[in-house]
Write a protein that holds these residues in place. Structure first.
Motif, PDB file in Angstrom:
ATOM      1  N   PRO A 100     -44.518  12.225  18.008  1.00  0.00           N
ATOM      2  CA  PRO A 100     -44.440  13.265  19.461  1.00  0.00           C
ATOM      3  C   PRO A 100     -45.234  12.694  20.430  1.00  0.00           C
ATOM      4  O   PRO A 100     -44.759  12.704  21.487  1.00  0.00           O
ATOM      5  CB  PRO A 100     -44.440  14.544  18.834  1.00  0.00           C
ATOM      6  CG  PRO A 100     -44.553  14.608  17.706  1.00  0.00           C
ATOM      7  CD  PRO A 100     -44.878  13.337  16.842  1.00  0.00           C
TER       8      PRO A 100
ATOM      9  N   TRP B 281     -45.946  17.212  27.177  1.00  0.00           N
ATOM     10  CA  TRP B 281     -44.423  17.391  26.431  1.00  0.00           C
ATOM     11  C   TRP B 281     -44.806  17.445  24.835  1.00  0.00           C
ATOM     12  O   TRP B 281     -43.840  18.085  24.041  1.00  0.00           O
ATOM     13  CB  TRP B 281     -44.034  16.157  26.980  1.00  0.00           C
ATOM     14  CG  TRP B 281     -42.630  15.917  26.668  1.00  0.00           C
ATOM     15  CD1 TRP B 281     -41.437  16.077  27.263  1.00  0.00           C
ATOM     16  CD2 TRP B 281     -42.045  15.287  25.356  1.00  0.00           C
ATOM     17  NE1 TRP B 281     -40.368  15.870  26.606  1.00  0.00           N
ATOM     18  CE2 TRP B 281     -40.760  15.310  25.299  1.00  0.00           C
ATOM     19  CE3 TRP B 281     -42.644  14.994  23.975  1.00  0.00           C
ATOM     20  CZ2 TRP B 281     -39.482  14.855  24.446  1.00  0.00           C
ATOM     21  CZ3 TRP B 281     -41.856  14.349  23.014  1.00  0.00           C
ATOM     22  CH2 TRP B 281     -40.410  14.537  23.244  1.00  0.00           C
TER      23      TRP B 281
ATOM     24  N   HIS C  42     -43.135  19.978  22.319  1.00  0.00           N
ATOM     25  CA  HIS C  42     -42.095  19.670  21.437  1.00  0.00           C
ATOM     26  C   HIS C  42     -42.570  19.684  19.790  1.00  0.00           C
ATOM     27  O   HIS C  42     -41.766  20.076  19.170  1.00  0.00           O
ATOM     28  CB  HIS C  42     -41.594  18.223  21.708  1.00  0.00           C
ATOM     29  CG  HIS C  42     -40.718  18.243  22.984  1.00  0.00           C
ATOM     30  ND1 HIS C  42     -41.163  18.453  24.248  1.00  0.00           N
ATOM     31  CD2 HIS C  42     -39.357  18.429  22.990  1.00  0.00           C
ATOM     32  CE1 HIS C  42     -40.140  18.242  24.927  1.00  0.00           C
ATOM     33  NE2 HIS C  42     -39.074  18.321  24.155  1.00  0.00           N
TER      34      HIS C  42
ATOM     35  N   THR D 144     -42.239  23.456  19.152  1.00  0.00           N
ATOM     36  CA  THR D 144     -40.847  23.952  18.958  1.00  0.00           C
ATOM     37  C   THR D 144     -40.342  23.383  17.771  1.00  0.00           C
ATOM     38  O   THR D 144     -39.696  24.164  17.072  1.00  0.00           O
ATOM     39  CB  THR D 144     -39.945  23.062  20.337  1.00  0.00           C
ATOM     40  OG1 THR D 144     -40.521  23.692  21.583  1.00  0.00           O
ATOM     41  CG2 THR D 144     -38.543  23.608  20.000  1.00  0.00           C
ATOM     42  N   SER D 145     -40.608  22.068  17.175  1.00  0.00           N
ATOM     43  CA  SER D 145     -40.218  21.720  16.146  1.00  0.00           C
ATOM     44  C   SER D 145     -40.852  22.306  14.707  1.00  0.00           C
ATOM     45  O   SER D 145     -40.198  22.578  13.931  1.00  0.00           O
ATOM     46  CB  SER D 145     -40.628  19.954  15.908  1.00  0.00           C
ATOM     47  OG  SER D 145     -40.231  19.757  14.663  1.00  0.00           O
TER      48      SER D 145
END
Length: 165
Positions: free
Chosen positions: A85, A147, A151, A154-155
């Motif tokens: 990520p 970012w 992410h 969220t993942s």
């Protein structure tokens, strides 16, 4: 002298000069050129790798000092074709320009996110304060780390939801 260390999960044993720096061992002996070499004075931070899970500037560590330790380089961040990520964040948010500082930045920022999955702008700035980027002005690097943090969170939530079903 003989030195043995684990680099990116693989054990290596090589004959080296006692004065060889870890950055040169990685680049010149093992051919792992993702770790860049900039200043030899620990000022720029382009040579950051992990030793036993902690970021270190490999231009200030003798290869012999890394003997018996676990070293991780930028080559180990991606999982095959899937970017970490933090790598994807740098891609999405233009966290790199010339790319020279990028490997060290990625390793430092990955370590930050592993310790603090939701860092503030100030915490990101503090984490990268030992590194110099002459191209970006750091704003895009900070956006890239944010970012990645968003992410990853969220993942992780999505994975928990799937597991609960």
């Amino acid at each position: 002298m003989q030195v043995t260390m684990t680099v990116n999960g693989v054990e290596y044993s090589r004959e080296i000069e006692g004065r060889m720096l870890l950055v040169h061992f990685l680049r010149d002996v093992l051919g792992l050129t993702g770790t860049h070499w900039g200043c030899d004075t620990s000022n720029c931070g382009v040579c950051v790798v992990w030793m036993d899970g902690e970021p270190v500037k490999s231009c200030t560590v003798l290869a012999a000092m890394a003997g018996g330790h676990e070293v991780r380089t930028v080559e180990d961040l991606a999982d095959g074709a899937e970017l970490d990520p933090i790598q994807e964040g740098f891609r999405q948010c233009h966290g790199l320009q010339c790319g020279f500082c990028t490997p060290g930045m990625l390793m430092t920022c990955r370590a930050l996110l592993d310790k603090n999955p939701d860092p503030t702008e100030g915490e990101i700035r503090e984490a990268i304060s030992g590194q110099i980027c002459r191209c970006t002005g750091y704003s895009s690097i900070i956006r890239s780390v944010r970012w990645a943090a968003v992410h990853e969170a969220t993942s992780a939530r999505e994975q928990q939801e799937v597991a609960a079903q």
